[in-house]
Design an enzyme around this catalytic site. Structure first.
Site: not given
Ligand code: BDP
Length: 600
Positions: A167, A418-419, A473, A475, A479, A512, A557, A576
């Site tokens: 992203d 990462n992820e 990470n 959300y 999400y 994140e 993040w 973000k």
């Molecule tokens: C995660 C990623 C990051 C994205 C973030 C997002 O590690 O690079 O920018 O989510 O969705 O999946 O803002």
């Protein structure tokens, strides 16, 4: 030590380092004909000017150039006053994104894969007295066998388009400074420092690698200019009683002077800064100099208007000032190693860095953030066309980042990915040797980690056992259960309870959590994308963090809004940021500041 990226350039009476930054010549090469047409020898036939360091994309006013994928060339000239048999000549690029070959006067001197670590060309056999042509052939196509991962497709007119499984915009070019260096033939190649503390006394195990020479020495000079410790020989232990320690936001730096002699004559001298500190994980705590530290800060990007990912001192300085203002003490170099200047500044300012290799996109999804945020990732390794090559490039990034950054006091941990997919046997097999490699290579044995997305759940993840602390990470409220913070909080706590039940006895750091937020949108009560929502979301997270003693850090993040590829989920980039892309605070910055200034 082995692998080395040639020490950061210094200038003194024995070493010459000259910046080649400025306006270079530049040309796209969509048909890859540059080599057949001898561009390195004859020059770029239809070049335009291009700033270095900078990403090429955002200086253009047409979409085709901005989004270009394929071969492209840079060219400049540098002056060699005399070619001496007692010297060696180098060109050192902070990075070239993503792959490159370097030519001097038409002779190939280096090639490199990986867009975020130094490229060093030994140009000794190619230089002539006077002006020399320096040509760089670069390529920014993405694939599943290099990191960061992605794919390159063809449009119906045959032109190429790079699509990252990540992203952020695929900024490319010569994005960091370039130096022409003259080094003595008999030169210092590398050094490493490892600290041990006994009360306030420090022991420093040092190692020096040199090319030739018969005597080498090292000295630690304190801020008053007094020699605090001195050692002779390629390796040994220095002792500094009542040493000044490098502390968070209170960084004491010693000057390190390394000298190499041959036949009694000093042939090389290398100077650097060093901070005495230890890092260690003990149970659920992160310890710096034996004291508990709670990480506060962000995942960042190298990203700014016009220059893209190009390094710029004013932007870096502003970022550090914003980090200080908001009460941060740490950042993660998501999702690639940053320009070395970032680390030098962090050393001086007393910031902590989780240094990440560019292993992002190990998940086959163009909207990876959505997939990852919701925990819907599918396998990557089973379908990767060539795991051997991918892992070779990943290994190289680990070797090179440790070689480059091992002496920075600011670097407290290495993030290996990462992820990525972590929940299959293949993933476990893929990552185990990489973690082992990092563990073996780092002289300071810093803690290792990786940032886990939602599918890397407490039940499924097979890689967290390799980590010294666990980065999550998450959300919840974006999400997952977006706009429903209460529901989000329940789910979030449910997952944290499951982690807690595993009794891993390791610290957790949130690497994140965040919400896209428009700096123009206010709404009461908060709705997704509004500044109020970002504040409410942050407050909810802070409450959850407080309930789990193993949580030892919160890196929101993102530090600032940043450019991404285009898509229906991104409004001219990822919003973000707690700061805008111009580094002005959104409302949540004040909410965060109030908290962080009060966490000691
Ligand atoms: C995660 C990623 C990051 C994205 C973030 C997002 O590690 O690079 O920018 O989510 O969705 O999946 O803002």
């Amino acid at each position: 030590m082995g692998i080395y990226t040639e020490l950061y350039p210094v200038n003194n009476h024995l070493r010459h380092a000259e910046l080649l930054d400025g306006l270079w010549r530049f040309q796209f090469d969509p048909e890859s004909r540059g080599e057949a047409d001898a561009w390195p020898k004859n020059g770029l036939p239809e070049s335009i000017s291009m700033p270095v360091p900078a990403s090429f994309s955002d200086v253009f006013t047409d979409a085709r150039s901005r989004d270009y994928a394929g071969d492209f060339w840079y060219e400049t000239a540098f002056c060699v006053k005399e070619v001496s048999p007692d010297k060696r000549y180098f060109i050192r690029f902070g990075s070239v994104t993503h792959t490159c070959r370097v030519f001097v006067n038409g002779v190939e001197c280096a090639s490199h894969t990986g867009g975020f670590l130094p490229v060093v060309a030994d140009v000794t056999s190619a230089v002539v007295p006077g002006m020399n042509r320096l040509t760089v052939k670069a390529n920014n196509e993405l694939s599943e066998t290099n990191i960061p991962c992605g794919t390159t497709v063809r449009r119906s007119d045959g032109s190429k388009r790079s699509m990252g499984y990540f992203d952020f915009f695929n900024y490319s070019g010569i994005q960091r400074s370039v130096y022409y260096m003259e080094l003595p033939k008999c030169a210092i190649k590398d050094y490493s420092l490892v600290y041990r503390l006994e009360g306030s006394d420090a022991y420093i195990d040092y190692k020096i690698e040199a090319d030739g020479g018969d005597e080498v020495s090292i000295a630690f000079i304190d801020a008053e200019g007094k020699v605090a410790a001195r050692g002779d020989g390629e390796q040994g232990t220095l002792f500094i009683p009542s040493a000044h320690l490098w502390k968070v936001r209170n960084a004491y730096l010693y000057d390190v002077v390394i000298e190499l002699k041959q036949g009694g004559k000093v042939t090389d001298r290398y100077t650097a800064k060093a901070g005495i500190r230890t890092v260690e994980i003990k149970g659920e705590s992160i310890l710096l100099n034996g004291e508990k530290v709670y990480l506060k800060g962000f995942g960042k990007h190298e990203d700014a208007d016009m220059i893209g990912r190009g390094f710029n001192y004013a932007i870096a300085k502003r970022d550090y000032e914003c980090l200080k203002w908001i009460g941060a003490n740490c950042f993660r170099t998501s999702h690639y190693p940053y320009a070395e200047e970032w680390y030098r500044m962090a050393d001086e300012e007393g910031f902590l860095i989780i240094d990440e290799v560019p292993a992002v996109g190990m998940m086959r999804s163009i909207a990876n953030f959505l997939t990852a945020g919701r925990g819907e990732a599918k396998g990557f390794f089973a379908e990767c066309p060539d795991i051997g090559t991918l892992s070779k490039n990943h290994r190289a990034a680990i070797e090179e980042v440790i070689a480059r950054d091992k002496n920075h006091p600011s670097v407290i941990a290495w993030s290996i990915f990462n992820e990525a997919e972590t929940y299959t046997e293949l993933a476990e097999k893929y990552f185990a040797p990489l973690f082992e490699l990092a563990r073996a290579l780092d002289p300071q044995k810093r803690p290792l980690t990786g940032a886990l997305e939602k599918s890397s759940s407490p039940a499924a993840c097979r890689v967290n056992k390799m980590m010294d602390f666990i980065c999550l990470n998450r959300y919840y409220g974006w999400y997952i259960s977006g706009g429903e913070l209460e529901e989000a909080e329940r789910m979030f706590r449910e997952e944290m309870d499951a982690w807690q039940a595993k009794k891993l006895n390791k610290p957790f750091v949130f690497t994140e959590f965040g919400t896209d937020t428009l700096d123009t949108l206010h709404k009461l009560p908060g709705v997704m994308w509004s500044q109020e929502y970002q504040q409410e979301y942050m407050r909810m997270h802070f409450e959850v963090f407080a309930g789990y003693p193993a949580i030892q850090g919160e890196l929101a993040w993102n530090f600032a809004d940043f450019q991404t590829g285009q898509g229906i989920m991104r409004v001219n980039g990822n919003k973000k940021g707690v700061f805008t892309r111009q580094r002005q605070p959104k409302a949540a910055a004040y909410t965060i500041r109030e908290r962080w200034l009060n966490i000691k």
